[in-house]
Design a protein around this motif. Structure first.
Motif, PDB file in Angstrom:
ATOM      1  N   LEU A 117       0.833  -1.197   0.000  1.00  0.00           N
ATOM      2  CA  LEU A 117       0.000   0.000   0.000  1.00  0.00           C
ATOM      3  C   LEU A 117       0.874   1.254   0.000  1.00  0.00           C
ATOM      4  O   LEU A 117       0.627   2.186  -0.769  1.00  0.00           O
ATOM      5  CB  LEU A 117      -0.934   0.017   1.217  1.00  0.00           C
ATOM      6  CG  LEU A 117      -1.736   1.312   1.398  1.00  0.00           C
ATOM      7  CD1 LEU A 117      -2.688   1.540   0.230  1.00  0.00           C
ATOM      8  CD2 LEU A 117      -2.494   1.302   2.711  1.00  0.00           C
ATOM      9  N   LEU A 118       1.890   1.264   0.842  1.00  0.00           N
ATOM     10  CA  LEU A 118       2.792   2.416   0.889  1.00  0.00           C
ATOM     11  C   LEU A 118       3.467   2.630  -0.467  1.00  0.00           C
ATOM     12  O   LEU A 118       3.670   3.768  -0.897  1.00  0.00           O
ATOM     13  CB  LEU A 118       3.840   2.213   1.990  1.00  0.00           C
ATOM     14  CG  LEU A 118       3.289   2.229   3.425  1.00  0.00           C
ATOM     15  CD1 LEU A 118       4.334   1.693   4.398  1.00  0.00           C
ATOM     16  CD2 LEU A 118       2.837   3.621   3.815  1.00  0.00           C
ATOM     17  N   THR A 119       3.787   1.538  -1.153  1.00  0.00           N
ATOM     18  CA  THR A 119       4.377   1.628  -2.491  1.00  0.00           C
ATOM     19  C   THR A 119       3.369   2.217  -3.467  1.00  0.00           C
ATOM     20  O   THR A 119       3.704   3.124  -4.244  1.00  0.00           O
ATOM     21  CB  THR A 119       4.830   0.233  -2.970  1.00  0.00           C
ATOM     22  OG1 THR A 119       5.831  -0.254  -2.076  1.00  0.00           O
ATOM     23  CG2 THR A 119       5.381   0.286  -4.381  1.00  0.00           C
ATOM     24  N   GLU A 120       2.142   1.713  -3.431  1.00  0.00           N
ATOM     25  CA  GLU A 120       1.112   2.204  -4.348  1.00  0.00           C
ATOM     26  C   GLU A 120       0.826   3.694  -4.120  1.00  0.00           C
ATOM     27  O   GLU A 120       0.527   4.425  -5.057  1.00  0.00           O
ATOM     28  CB  GLU A 120      -0.173   1.392  -4.186  1.00  0.00           C
ATOM     29  CG  GLU A 120      -1.191   1.746  -5.240  1.00  0.00           C
ATOM     30  CD  GLU A 120      -2.223   0.659  -5.458  1.00  0.00           C
ATOM     31  OE1 GLU A 120      -3.362   1.038  -5.752  1.00  0.00           O
ATOM     32  OE2 GLU A 120      -1.907  -0.526  -5.361  1.00  0.00           O
ATOM     33  N   LEU A 121       0.963   4.136  -2.891  1.00  0.00           N
ATOM     34  CA  LEU A 121       0.737   5.548  -2.569  1.00  0.00           C
ATOM     35  C   LEU A 121       1.958   6.412  -2.899  1.00  0.00           C
ATOM     36  O   LEU A 121       1.916   7.624  -2.751  1.00  0.00           O
ATOM     37  CB  LEU A 121       0.391   5.700  -1.084  1.00  0.00           C
ATOM     38  CG  LEU A 121      -0.937   5.095  -0.651  1.00  0.00           C
ATOM     39  CD1 LEU A 121      -1.065   5.132   0.872  1.00  0.00           C
ATOM     40  CD2 LEU A 121      -2.097   5.823  -1.303  1.00  0.00           C
ATOM     41  N   GLY A 122       3.045   5.778  -3.329  1.00  0.00           N
ATOM     42  CA  GLY A 122       4.252   6.522  -3.682  1.00  0.00           C
ATOM     43  C   GLY A 122       5.090   6.916  -2.479  1.00  0.00           C
ATOM     44  O   GLY A 122       5.952   7.785  -2.575  1.00  0.00           O
ATOM     45  N   LEU A 123       4.861   6.279  -1.340  1.00  0.00           N
ATOM     46  CA  LEU A 123       5.578   6.629  -0.116  1.00  0.00           C
ATOM     47  C   LEU A 123       6.757   5.703   0.167  1.00  0.00           C
ATOM     48  O   LEU A 123       7.594   6.011   1.005  1.00  0.00           O
ATOM     49  CB  LEU A 123       4.614   6.593   1.077  1.00  0.00           C
ATOM     50  CG  LEU A 123       3.396   7.522   0.987  1.00  0.00           C
ATOM     51  CD1 LEU A 123       2.451   7.254   2.147  1.00  0.00           C
ATOM     52  CD2 LEU A 123       3.843   8.970   0.957  1.00  0.00           C
ATOM     53  N   TYR A 124       6.801   4.565  -0.513  1.00  0.00           N
ATOM     54  CA  TYR A 124       7.827   3.559  -0.237  1.00  0.00           C
ATOM     55  C   TYR A 124       8.282   2.949  -1.545  1.00  0.00           C
ATOM     56  O   TYR A 124       7.467   2.658  -2.412  1.00  0.00           O
ATOM     57  CB  TYR A 124       7.221   2.470   0.678  1.00  0.00           C
ATOM     58  CG  TYR A 124       8.158   1.338   1.032  1.00  0.00           C
ATOM     59  CD1 TYR A 124       9.206   1.534   1.907  1.00  0.00           C
ATOM     60  CD2 TYR A 124       7.961   0.065   0.503  1.00  0.00           C
ATOM     61  CE1 TYR A 124      10.051   0.488   2.249  1.00  0.00           C
ATOM     62  CE2 TYR A 124       8.799  -0.985   0.843  1.00  0.00           C
ATOM     63  CZ  TYR A 124       9.848  -0.769   1.713  1.00  0.00           C
ATOM     64  OH  TYR A 124      10.680  -1.798   2.048  1.00  0.00           O
ATOM     65  N   ASN A 125       9.599   2.772  -1.678  1.00  0.00           N
ATOM     66  CA  ASN A 125      10.103   2.136  -2.899  1.00  0.00           C
ATOM     67  C   ASN A 125      11.153   1.069  -2.591  1.00  0.00           C
ATOM     68  O   ASN A 125      11.966   0.738  -3.432  1.00  0.00           O
ATOM     69  CB  ASN A 125      10.646   3.173  -3.886  1.00  0.00           C
ATOM     70  CG  ASN A 125      11.851   3.904  -3.350  1.00  0.00           C
ATOM     71  OD1 ASN A 125      12.251   3.705  -2.207  1.00  0.00           O
ATOM     72  ND2 ASN A 125      12.440   4.766  -4.144  1.00  0.00           N
ATOM     73  N   GLY A 126      11.071   0.521  -1.398  1.00  0.00           N
ATOM     74  CA  GLY A 126      12.020  -0.513  -1.008  1.00  0.00           C
ATOM     75  C   GLY A 126      11.480  -1.904  -1.292  1.00  0.00           C
ATOM     76  O   GLY A 126      10.461  -2.079  -1.958  1.00  0.00           O
ATOM     77  N   MET A 162      10.380  -4.000   9.130  1.00  0.00           N
ATOM     78  CA  MET A 162      10.193  -2.592   9.479  1.00  0.00           C
ATOM     79  C   MET A 162      11.560  -1.936   9.613  1.00  0.00           C
ATOM     80  O   MET A 162      12.047  -1.673  10.703  1.00  0.00           O
ATOM     81  CB  MET A 162       9.400  -2.473  10.781  1.00  0.00           C
ATOM     82  CG  MET A 162       9.171  -1.042  11.228  1.00  0.00           C
ATOM     83  SD  MET A 162       8.234  -0.066  10.062  1.00  0.00           S
ATOM     84  CE  MET A 162       6.674   0.013  10.881  1.00  0.00           C
ATOM     85  N   GLY A 163      12.178  -1.701   8.457  1.00  0.00           N
ATOM     86  CA  GLY A 163      13.467  -1.019   8.434  1.00  0.00           C
ATOM     87  C   GLY A 163      13.256   0.483   8.394  1.00  0.00           C
ATOM     88  O   GLY A 163      12.130   0.979   8.458  1.00  0.00           O
ATOM     89  N   PRO A 164      14.328   1.245   8.261  1.00  0.00           N
ATOM     90  CA  PRO A 164      14.223   2.706   8.276  1.00  0.00           C
ATOM     91  C   PRO A 164      13.384   3.272   7.121  1.00  0.00           C
ATOM     92  O   PRO A 164      12.663   4.257   7.312  1.00  0.00           O
ATOM     93  CB  PRO A 164      15.672   3.194   8.207  1.00  0.00           C
ATOM     94  CG  PRO A 164      16.488   2.010   7.832  1.00  0.00           C
ATOM     95  CD  PRO A 164      15.703   0.791   8.175  1.00  0.00           C
ATOM     96  N   ASN A 165      13.454   2.655   5.948  1.00  0.00           N
ATOM     97  CA  ASN A 165      12.663   3.162   4.818  1.00  0.00           C
ATOM     98  C   ASN A 165      11.172   2.916   5.030  1.00  0.00           C
ATOM     99  O   ASN A 165      10.335   3.770   4.711  1.00  0.00           O
ATOM    100  CB  ASN A 165      13.115   2.522   3.502  1.00  0.00           C
ATOM    101  CG  ASN A 165      14.498   2.961   3.105  1.00  0.00           C
ATOM    102  OD1 ASN A 165      14.969   4.012   3.507  1.00  0.00           O
ATOM    103  ND2 ASN A 165      15.179   2.136   2.330  1.00  0.00           N
ATOM    104  N   THR A 166      10.833   1.744   5.571  1.00  0.00           N
ATOM    105  CA  THR A 166       9.432   1.455   5.853  1.00  0.00           C
ATOM    106  C   THR A 166       8.924   2.386   6.940  1.00  0.00           C
ATOM    107  O   THR A 166       7.832   2.946   6.837  1.00  0.00           O
ATOM    108  CB  THR A 166       9.248  -0.024   6.281  1.00  0.00           C
ATOM    109  OG1 THR A 166       9.734  -0.868   5.248  1.00  0.00           O
ATOM    110  CG2 THR A 166       7.790  -0.338   6.536  1.00  0.00           C
ATOM    111  N   ARG A 167       9.731   2.573   7.971  1.00  0.00           N
ATOM    112  CA  ARG A 167       9.325   3.465   9.071  1.00  0.00           C
ATOM    113  C   ARG A 167       9.093   4.888   8.554  1.00  0.00           C
ATOM    114  O   ARG A 167       8.103   5.528   8.905  1.00  0.00           O
ATOM    115  CB  ARG A 167      10.360   3.461  10.184  1.00  0.00           C
ATOM    116  CG  ARG A 167       9.895   4.224  11.422  1.00  0.00           C
ATOM    117  CD  ARG A 167      10.827   4.057  12.619  1.00  0.00           C
ATOM    118  NE  ARG A 167      11.086   2.676  12.974  1.00  0.00           N
ATOM    119  CZ  ARG A 167      10.257   1.883  13.652  1.00  0.00           C
ATOM    120  NH1 ARG A 167       9.085   2.355  14.024  1.00  0.00           N
ATOM    121  NH2 ARG A 167      10.586   0.655  13.948  1.00  0.00           N
ATOM    122  N   SER A 168       9.972   5.384   7.696  1.00  0.00           N
ATOM    123  CA  SER A 168       9.798   6.729   7.124  1.00  0.00           C
ATOM    124  C   SER A 168       8.517   6.806   6.302  1.00  0.00           C
ATOM    125  O   SER A 168       7.804   7.815   6.339  1.00  0.00           O
ATOM    126  CB  SER A 168      10.984   7.090   6.235  1.00  0.00           C
ATOM    127  OG  SER A 168      12.140   7.225   7.000  1.00  0.00           O
TER     128      SER A 168
END
Length: 95
Positions: free
Chosen positions: A13-22, A28-34
């Motif tokens: 979901l975070l990827t689809e929203l453009g918030l995550y690209n990992g 739950m690493g630093p990129n996911t947390r951000s």
């Protein structure tokens, strides 16, 4: 759920929203947390990077319509047989 684990659905979901690209790895690493913090800010939640009850509820609210869209797309794809297109009409697509 281990504090280092996060649902891969949340990462998708975070990827689809453009918030995550990992990586979609459930960690739950630093990129996911951000990305979670950005999601929380976007939805008026406390931006603490923790997927607590309020964040989880907002994730679920946003995952439901996405799942429905994917079902509609799958249904559309299965109701159309693209292998039956005439060869002549596909030539113009490849040239």
């Amino acid at each position: 759920m281990n504090i280092l684990d996060v649902s891969t659905e949340y990462q998708m979901l975070l990827t689809e929203l453009g918030l995550y690209n990992g990586a979609i790895d459930g960690i739950m690493g630093p990129n996911t947390r951000s990305a979670v913090v950005a999601f929380q800010k976007m939805n008026g939640l406390v931006p603490d990077g923790i997927i607590g009850p309020n964040t989880k509820e907002e994730f679920e609210n946003q995952l439901s319509p996405i799942a429905d869209r994917h079902k509609e797309i799958d249904s559309f794809k299965s109701s159309h047989d693209y292998t039956r297109w005439p060869a002549e009409s596909t030539k113009s697509l490849t040239n």
